[in-house]
Structure formats: C-alpha cells, structure tokens
Design an enzyme around this catalytic site. Sequence first.
Site, PDB file in Angstrom:
ATOM      1  N   GLY A  25     -16.274 -49.222  -6.770  1.00 31.31           N
ATOM      2  CA  GLY A  25     -17.201 -50.224  -7.310  1.00 31.31           C
ATOM      3  C   GLY A  25     -17.284 -51.460  -6.425  1.00 31.31           C
ATOM      4  O   GLY A  25     -16.630 -51.554  -5.380  1.00 31.31           O
ATOM      5  N   LEU A  27     -16.249 -54.602  -6.800  1.00 32.06           N
ATOM      6  CA  LEU A  27     -15.020 -55.356  -6.587  1.00 32.06           C
ATOM      7  C   LEU A  27     -13.903 -54.473  -6.039  1.00 32.06           C
ATOM      8  O   LEU A  27     -13.122 -54.901  -5.183  1.00 32.06           O
ATOM      9  CB  LEU A  27     -14.591 -56.006  -7.912  1.00 32.06           C
ATOM     10  CG  LEU A  27     -13.464 -57.005  -7.818  1.00 32.06           C
ATOM     11  CD1 LEU A  27     -13.780 -58.129  -6.841  1.00 32.06           C
ATOM     12  CD2 LEU A  27     -13.170 -57.589  -9.196  1.00 32.06           C
ATOM     13  N   ASP A  50      -9.653 -40.937 -13.729  1.00 31.95           N
ATOM     14  CA  ASP A  50     -10.530 -41.346 -14.832  1.00 31.95           C
ATOM     15  C   ASP A  50      -9.645 -42.083 -15.830  1.00 31.95           C
ATOM     16  O   ASP A  50      -8.768 -41.486 -16.459  1.00 31.95           O
ATOM     17  CB  ASP A  50     -11.163 -40.094 -15.467  1.00 31.95           C
ATOM     18  CG  ASP A  50     -12.054 -40.438 -16.644  1.00 31.95           C
ATOM     19  OD1 ASP A  50     -11.936 -41.562 -17.187  1.00 31.95           O
ATOM     20  OD2 ASP A  50     -12.871 -39.579 -17.030  1.00 31.95           O
ATOM     21  N   VAL A  51      -9.869 -43.378 -15.962  1.00 37.22           N
ATOM     22  CA  VAL A  51      -8.933 -44.184 -16.753  1.00 37.22           C
ATOM     23  C   VAL A  51      -8.985 -43.876 -18.252  1.00 37.22           C
ATOM     24  O   VAL A  51      -8.102 -44.302 -18.993  1.00 37.22           O
ATOM     25  CB  VAL A  51      -9.132 -45.705 -16.510  1.00 37.22           C
ATOM     26  CG1 VAL A  51      -8.819 -46.060 -15.068  1.00 37.22           C
ATOM     27  CG2 VAL A  51     -10.517 -46.182 -16.921  1.00 37.22           C
ATOM     28  N   ALA A  74     -14.278 -50.020 -14.741  1.00 36.73           N
ATOM     29  CA  ALA A  74     -14.877 -50.577 -15.949  1.00 36.73           C
ATOM     30  C   ALA A  74     -16.260 -49.986 -16.157  1.00 36.73           C
ATOM     31  O   ALA A  74     -16.898 -49.503 -15.212  1.00 36.73           O
ATOM     32  CB  ALA A  74     -14.985 -52.104 -15.828  1.00 36.73           C
ATOM     33  N   THR A  76     -19.750 -51.239 -16.772  1.00 32.97           N
ATOM     34  CA  THR A  76     -20.316 -52.573 -16.533  1.00 32.97           C
ATOM     35  C   THR A  76     -21.834 -52.674 -16.790  1.00 32.97           C
ATOM     36  O   THR A  76     -22.441 -53.683 -16.443  1.00 32.97           O
ATOM     37  CB  THR A  76     -20.032 -53.014 -15.078  1.00 32.97           C
ATOM     38  OG1 THR A  76     -20.575 -52.035 -14.192  1.00 32.97           O
ATOM     39  CG2 THR A  76     -18.557 -53.188 -14.808  1.00 32.97           C
ATOM     40  N   TYR A 139     -20.942 -54.814 -24.612  1.00 32.11           N
ATOM     41  CA  TYR A 139     -20.149 -54.923 -23.374  1.00 32.11           C
ATOM     42  C   TYR A 139     -19.083 -56.012 -23.530  1.00 32.11           C
ATOM     43  O   TYR A 139     -17.909 -55.805 -23.212  1.00 32.11           O
ATOM     44  CB  TYR A 139     -21.071 -55.244 -22.191  1.00 32.11           C
ATOM     45  CG  TYR A 139     -20.325 -55.662 -20.940  1.00 32.11           C
ATOM     46  CD1 TYR A 139     -19.655 -54.732 -20.156  1.00 32.11           C
ATOM     47  CD2 TYR A 139     -20.270 -57.009 -20.552  1.00 32.11           C
ATOM     48  CE1 TYR A 139     -18.946 -55.123 -19.010  1.00 32.11           C
ATOM     49  CE2 TYR A 139     -19.576 -57.401 -19.414  1.00 32.11           C
ATOM     50  CZ  TYR A 139     -18.920 -56.456 -18.646  1.00 32.11           C
ATOM     51  OH  TYR A 139     -18.225 -56.848 -17.527  1.00 32.11           O
TER      52      TYR A 139
HETATM   53  N1  LIG Z   1     -19.939 -57.722 -11.631  1.00 26.96           N
HETATM   54  C1  LIG Z   1     -19.809 -58.830 -12.335  1.00 26.96           C
HETATM   55  O1  LIG Z   1     -20.654 -59.725 -12.303  1.00 26.96           O
HETATM   56  C2  LIG Z   1     -18.581 -59.035 -13.198  1.00 26.96           C
HETATM   57  C3  LIG Z   1     -18.441 -60.234 -13.898  1.00 26.96           C
HETATM   58  C4  LIG Z   1     -17.291 -60.442 -14.651  1.00 26.96           C
HETATM   59  C5  LIG Z   1     -16.307 -59.486 -14.707  1.00 26.96           C
HETATM   60  N2  LIG Z   1     -16.477 -58.320 -14.031  1.00 26.96           N
HETATM   61  C6  LIG Z   1     -15.416 -57.321 -14.129  1.00 26.96           C
HETATM   62  O2  LIG Z   1     -14.928 -57.035 -12.829  1.00 26.96           O
HETATM   63  C7  LIG Z   1     -14.439 -55.694 -12.786  1.00 26.96           C
HETATM   64  C8  LIG Z   1     -15.069 -54.954 -11.618  1.00 26.96           C
HETATM   65  O3  LIG Z   1     -16.469 -54.902 -11.843  1.00 26.96           O
HETATM   66  P1  LIG Z   1     -17.511 -54.450 -10.726  1.00 26.96           P
HETATM   67  O4  LIG Z   1     -18.537 -55.498 -10.649  1.00 26.96           O
HETATM   68  O5  LIG Z   1     -16.791 -54.013  -9.513  1.00 26.96           O
HETATM   69  O6  LIG Z   1     -18.158 -53.192 -11.451  1.00 26.96           O
HETATM   70  P2  LIG Z   1     -18.701 -51.831 -10.820  1.00 26.96           P
HETATM   71  O7  LIG Z   1     -19.300 -52.059  -9.494  1.00 26.96           O
HETATM   72  O8  LIG Z   1     -19.542 -51.220 -11.889  1.00 26.96           O
HETATM   73  O9  LIG Z   1     -17.370 -50.982 -10.614  1.00 26.96           O
HETATM   74  C9  LIG Z   1     -16.699 -50.369 -11.672  1.00 26.96           C
HETATM   75  C10 LIG Z   1     -16.175 -49.059 -11.161  1.00 26.96           C
HETATM   76  O10 LIG Z   1     -15.477 -48.389 -12.233  1.00 26.96           O
HETATM   77  C11 LIG Z   1     -15.818 -47.020 -12.168  1.00 26.96           C
HETATM   78  N3  LIG Z   1     -15.611 -46.355 -13.449  1.00 26.96           N
HETATM   79  C12 LIG Z   1     -16.460 -46.227 -14.503  1.00 26.96           C
HETATM   80  N4  LIG Z   1     -15.897 -45.489 -15.468  1.00 26.96           N
HETATM   81  C13 LIG Z   1     -14.676 -45.124 -15.006  1.00 26.96           C
HETATM   82  C14 LIG Z   1     -13.616 -44.347 -15.535  1.00 26.96           C
HETATM   83  N5  LIG Z   1     -13.698 -43.757 -16.734  1.00 26.96           N
HETATM   84  N6  LIG Z   1     -12.495 -44.181 -14.795  1.00 26.96           N
HETATM   85  C15 LIG Z   1     -12.399 -44.726 -13.551  1.00 26.96           C
HETATM   86  N7  LIG Z   1     -13.368 -45.458 -12.997  1.00 26.96           N
HETATM   87  C16 LIG Z   1     -14.494 -45.673 -13.715  1.00 26.96           C
HETATM   88  C17 LIG Z   1     -17.281 -47.028 -11.775  1.00 26.96           C
HETATM   89  O11 LIG Z   1     -17.637 -45.756 -11.262  1.00 26.96           O
HETATM   90  P3  LIG Z   1     -19.165 -45.256 -11.446  1.00 26.96           P
HETATM   91  O12 LIG Z   1     -20.016 -46.275 -10.764  1.00 26.96           O
HETATM   92  O13 LIG Z   1     -19.119 -43.909 -10.788  1.00 26.96           O
HETATM   93  O14 LIG Z   1     -19.411 -45.215 -12.933  1.00 26.96           O
HETATM   94  C18 LIG Z   1     -17.300 -48.108 -10.706  1.00 26.96           C
HETATM   95  O15 LIG Z   1     -16.989 -47.587  -9.438  1.00 26.96           O
HETATM   96  C19 LIG Z   1     -14.773 -55.092 -14.155  1.00 26.96           C
HETATM   97  O16 LIG Z   1     -13.656 -55.227 -15.000  1.00 26.96           O
HETATM   98  C20 LIG Z   1     -15.886 -55.984 -14.670  1.00 26.96           C
HETATM   99  O17 LIG Z   1     -15.963 -55.996 -16.071  1.00 26.96           O
HETATM  100  C21 LIG Z   1     -17.580 -58.058 -13.272  1.00 26.96           C
END
Ligand SMILES: NC(=O)c1ccc[n+]([C@@H]2O[C@H](COP(=O)([O-])OP(=O)(O)OC[C@H]3O[C@@H](n4cnc5c(N)ncnc54)[C@H](OP(=O)(O)O)[C@@H]3O)[C@@H](O)[C@H]2O)c1
Length: 301
Positions: A25, A27, A50-51, A74, A76, A139
């Site tokens: 993802g 981050l 897979d968490v 997560a 998201t 969410y």
């Molecule tokens: N982006 C923001 O603006 C933001 C803001 C505040 C907090 N956060 C938090 O920061 C963290 C990282 O977010 P991010 O922006 O990097 O999100 P992201 O790009 O959507 O990355 C999340 C990753 O988790 C993977 N995932 C989904 N379901 C899963 C599962 N069951 N087991 C293992 N992996 C799984 C996704 O894979 P797939 O893509 O293949 O589904 C994706 O690679 C999260 O906790 C998010 O809530 C993000």
Amino acid sequence: MDRLQRFTAKRRPPKKRMLVTGAKGLLGREIFHSFCREYEVSAAGVRECDVTSPMECRRAILGFRPDVVVHCAAYTAVDKAESEEETAFSVNAFGTRNVARLCRETGCLMVTYGSDYVFDGKSTRPYEEEDEAHPLSVYARSKWGAEQALREEDPEFLLIRSQWIYGPHGRNFVFAILDRARRGEPLRVVSDQTGCPTYARDLAEATKRLIDVRARGTFHFSNEGETTWFEFARFILDHACPGPVSLSSARTDELPYPAPRPAYSVLSKEKYRKATGVAPRSWEEALLEFLKRTYEGGVAW
Ligand SMILES: NC(=O)c1ccc[n+]([C@@H]2O[C@H](COP(=O)([O-])OP(=O)(O)OC[C@H]3O[C@@H](n4cnc5c(N)ncnc54)[C@H](OP(=O)(O)O)[C@@H]3O)[C@@H](O)[C@H]2O)c1
C-alpha cells in the site's frame, strides 16, 4: 577490505528485524523504503499475510520473529465501506486484533496508524490524542474498533494517527487531481472540510523518530498548518499543472460521497514535538518537495 574493516564488519551487530503488513500500500511501501537500510525488513502484502486470518498472522510473525511489526494493512475505501461494513471491520478491527495478539505473545513492538476520522469535527482547536473519539462513518468506526482492539490486546504499541496522506507509491489525492486535470476534466472539490496533508515520507521519518526515542502509546502526526481539500487541490494545480484547469469549490452536501466526514480534523502535533524535539515541516514545503521529486522540473506532464 583491510584488516580494520574486516574486524569492524565482523563486530557489527545483526540488524533488527521488521515485518510490514499491508506492504504493497501507499504507506507500507514508504515504510519499506525508509527502513530497509537500518532493518532487515519482511514486506508482507495480503498474499503473504492476510491479517483477517489468525493463522496467517501467526505464521508470518512466528516465522520471521520480528523486533517490530509495522502494521499498515487496512481497508481504506472510505465511501465503499458504507456498503461493506463487515469487510471494513474484519480487516481493520479484527485484523488489528490478530496482529496485536501475536505482538503481545512474542513481545515485539507493534507500530500502527490511526485516522483523524475517529473525531467528529466539532472541535474548534486541533485534536489532541486524549480527545474523545466520535467516529461518523463506517470506515471511521472500523478504525476506532482497531484502536480499541489494540488497547485491549495491549502489546507494546505505538499508534500514530494521521490524515490526508499522499506519496509516490499508491492512489492518493495528489495523483487523482493531476490525473483528472490531465484528462481535461473539470474539478469540483470540497471547501468545507479542514485538515492537513501529510507526506508519506515525513510520516515514515516521524515513525522512525518515535521508535528511536522509545515512545509508546498514541501520537498524532501530519505536516504543519491547515487547509481545505479545495485549497490543497489549488496548490497542487498551481505548482504542477502546466495548463489552465477548471477548478471550483463545492460544499460537502453538494457532492455524492456516501460517507460522512468531519468538517474539521486538524491534529495537534504537540505531543510528537515534545517526544522527539522536532516540529513537522509545513504541508506546503513537504508538498513542493514531493512534486519536485515526482515530476522533474515540477510539472506533471
Ligand atoms: N491514506 C490516508 O490518507 C490515511 C489517513 C489516515 C490514516 N491512514 C491509515 O494508514 C494506514 C495505511 O494506509 P494506506 O494509505 O497505506 O492505505 P492503502 O494504500 O490502502 O494500503 C493498505 C494496504 O492493506 C492491504 N490490505 C487490505 N486488506 C488486507 C488484508 N486483509 N490483509 C493484509 N493486507 C490487506 C491493501 O491491499 P489491497 O490494496 O490489495 O487491498 C493495501 O495494500 C492505514 O491504517 C490507514 O487507515 C491512512
């Protein structure tokens, strides 16, 4: 290699081990790039771990024996979550519980990320870590569920709430705005939600600093300042878009997003500042650096 170099190479302590979940993802990739020199990093995407599966979490964590797990996995999709509540909770709340339980069992540090959306946006000052959560959307409730699961399982943990994250490795607002501008589509962006953009690289650096000072518990981190999505979009276009684009502002209730969002979700970084002795840089400075790094010469096409 001379004798002294051979001697010091032999004496170098083994690298600490870090497991990253959700490593494909936005981050997760940034964390991998920021930590891979200092740590031996195992980058686990959903296929490797897979968490939502306690068995897969057990296999990944017991198999690698990390010193630190950085849990980035997560669900998201904020709007889609309104119609996929079960999946959102399964990944965010149950998945975090699975990882937290294994971290407690193995005594490793768990680092994970929370969302500004746990707040309802009624505050008139930046949210502090201990402010009461009142999530508005599915969410947001699932992310609050993740925090509760983390605290109940009680591993040694570092929870960093952040917001409006962008970076080079995944879908995010900066790329979305520039893609639509490139296609010549008119843009309407909300001007009644206030927060602060966060450069993923700065968030990874902040994570490193907090780990280094052995901080534990909940912290807020974003870049400094505050803005609206509309002003954020305008800044991106002003600095990276070569041609004229039609950009207009809208109220949240004029656009068809199913998930409610806080009108105000600026996060206070005071606790982070006190713990690390470092203030985040402004969102404008961070964004300009990102645009420069991403688009040679600062122009997106
Ligand atoms: N982006 C923001 O603006 C933001 C803001 C505040 C907090 N956060 C938090 O920061 C963290 C990282 O977010 P991010 O922006 O990097 O999100 P992201 O790009 O959507 O990355 C999340 C990753 O988790 C993977 N995932 C989904 N379901 C899963 C599962 N069951 N087991 C293992 N992996 C799984 C996704 O894979 P797939 O893509 O293949 O589904 C994706 O690679 C999260 O906790 C998010 O809530 C993000």
